[in-house]
Design an enzyme around this catalytic site. Sequence first.
Site, PDB file in Angstrom:
ATOM      1  N   GLU A  37       7.341  -0.027   7.528  1.00  0.00           N
ATOM      2  CA  GLU A  37       7.292  -0.427   9.047  1.00  0.00           C
ATOM      3  C   GLU A  37       7.582  -1.846   9.383  1.00  0.00           C
ATOM      4  OE1 GLU A  37       4.359  -0.081  12.982  1.00  0.00           O
ATOM      5  OE2 GLU A  37       3.756   0.552  10.927  1.00  0.00           O
ATOM      6  N   ARG A 262      -1.861   3.857  -5.024  1.00  0.00           N
ATOM      7  CA  ARG A 262      -1.209   2.385  -4.587  1.00  0.00           C
ATOM      8  C   ARG A 262      -1.655   1.314  -5.505  1.00  0.00           C
ATOM      9  NH1 ARG A 262      -4.052   1.052   1.021  1.00  0.00           N
ATOM     10  NH2 ARG A 262      -2.782  -0.757   0.829  1.00  0.00           N
ATOM     11  N   LYS A 272      -1.684  -5.250   6.017  1.00  0.00           N
ATOM     12  CA  LYS A 272      -0.815  -6.158   6.937  1.00  0.00           C
ATOM     13  C   LYS A 272      -1.659  -6.603   8.060  1.00  0.00           C
ATOM     14  CE  LYS A 272       3.565  -3.938   6.143  1.00  0.00           C
ATOM     15  NZ  LYS A 272       4.540  -3.381   6.820  1.00  0.00           N
TER      16      LYS A 272
END
Length: 554
Positions: A37, A262, A272
């Site tokens: 994104e 992850r 983020k």
Amino acid sequence: MSTNENQPGPNFIRQIINNDLKNNKNDGKVVTRFPPEPNGYLHIGHAKSICLNFGIAAEYNGRCNLRFDDTNPEKESDEYVESIKRDVSWLGFEWSELCHASDYFEQLYDYAVQLIKQGQAYVDSLSAEEIRAYRGTLTEPGKESPDRSRSIEENLDLFQRMRAGEFADGQYVLRAKIDMASPNMNMRDPAIYRIRRVHHQRTGDDWCIYPMYDYTHCISDAMEGITHSLCTLEFEDHRPLYDWVLDEVKTPCHPQQIEFARLQLEYTIVSKRKLNQLVMEKHVNGWDDPRMPTIAGLRRAGFTPKAIRDFCERIGLTKQNSWIEMGVLEYCIREDLNENALRAMAVLQPLRVVIDNYPENQVEQLEVSNHPQKPEMGKRIVPFSKVVLIERDDFAEVPPPKYKRLVEGGEVRLRGSYVIKCNEIVKDADGNIVELRCSYDPDTLGKNPEGRKVKGVIHWVSEQHSHPAELRLYNRLFSVPNPDNEPNFLDVINPDSLEVLTDCRVEASLGTADPDNRYQFERTGYFCLDAIDSAGGKLVFNRTVTLRDSFEKD
């Protein structure tokens, strides 16, 4: 499939793909994608996904798309789009196609209409708070919305009017009609469209409704013919919704979602939202601050693509979340730079040395190796003159035990040049040492005469020919291994994460230092020229990493 013997060993994702190829699933094709994104800069966690998706595609002679999940324009910008493209390219990867979720807005809308016509989606007027309350808990089923029984005709009319802009933001959402009693919370009639009057960086004001990620992502995968949709473990519970959407709208193909753990790296954060907070509140100097775990920050700090790719390969792929020691990443960059960085000399805290018996106006152009173990990297010229600068720590008036550097009455070799002897200490009125008066032996250039034992070797620069420079000594941004576990991560920012030295001197050859090169400043650390802050003619070097791990093991 490629048979390169240097490829990394098998893991569970490769085993799945190998089995698919054996059974000729997907007609023997392997197509992956990296779908960020554009709401921030990429970080080290993204690097793992980039290396995996592009690496798998290359290994199996397949394709990998770079696709921007641009369905939330409130937080997205062209700056982030360009930074992501730059980071992927810098890591050494080329995308097969550059795609955007917004490329499919019309098809996504049509598929939503199809779901409504099939009785599998409805327009809901509940507020966000009411939807959360109706959703239930992990131990209690949800309640059906009063709007769940709307007719297909009414839902179609309302959805078309949502698109036409008749309603206020948040007045309605479109929800998939699945199962409010499902043990999987993601299947309890998730929202798939919401009203947002926000200007989109690509589609402008064409749309005032935007699809949700879980609905968009799987259809975008299908539109691009993705065969293996690789994502992190937090999406494992979303996989039933991924499959439900594709099954119900009957897309041209049905990609397989596969989850992996992850990257969780100690002494960093990869949220983020929190990274953005660090930038916006000026705890760091931008997204590319060398202390940041962003790829841009790592690049500015002097990390190399090779070291980051090596790191991602070393940590491997698992189905279990675990923490990776920062030392692993630092080991990878040290290993790369020890092999490939040019050697140079920089004096961080200069102490003046006058060589009394050296001719006043003489300058020698000494040849010094750029890498002691790699003659193919050539040599450089280092000027030598009557006054040189050494590190203040390389002289001791009262030396500690086993001290091998310069002392009064003692000898030391200046790297690549002569043996000098300290004959006199010069102090100021306050008793501070300001200068050493030394002599040199002209017969010791590059050698020790027979019977002469000089153990200490120190680095130096010519006062006349060296350049002033600022050196920035970066350390870990946080003082604890897991800052995310703290009540407030800002409270554990390392107060010593940056030390700026402004009175440094670097050897003459660094006056034309290349920002693309990395340098080992002898006995000091690995550095790179800061291309941004050196643009005005001032020399600024960022420390990538120390020569060895200076942090004690927990």
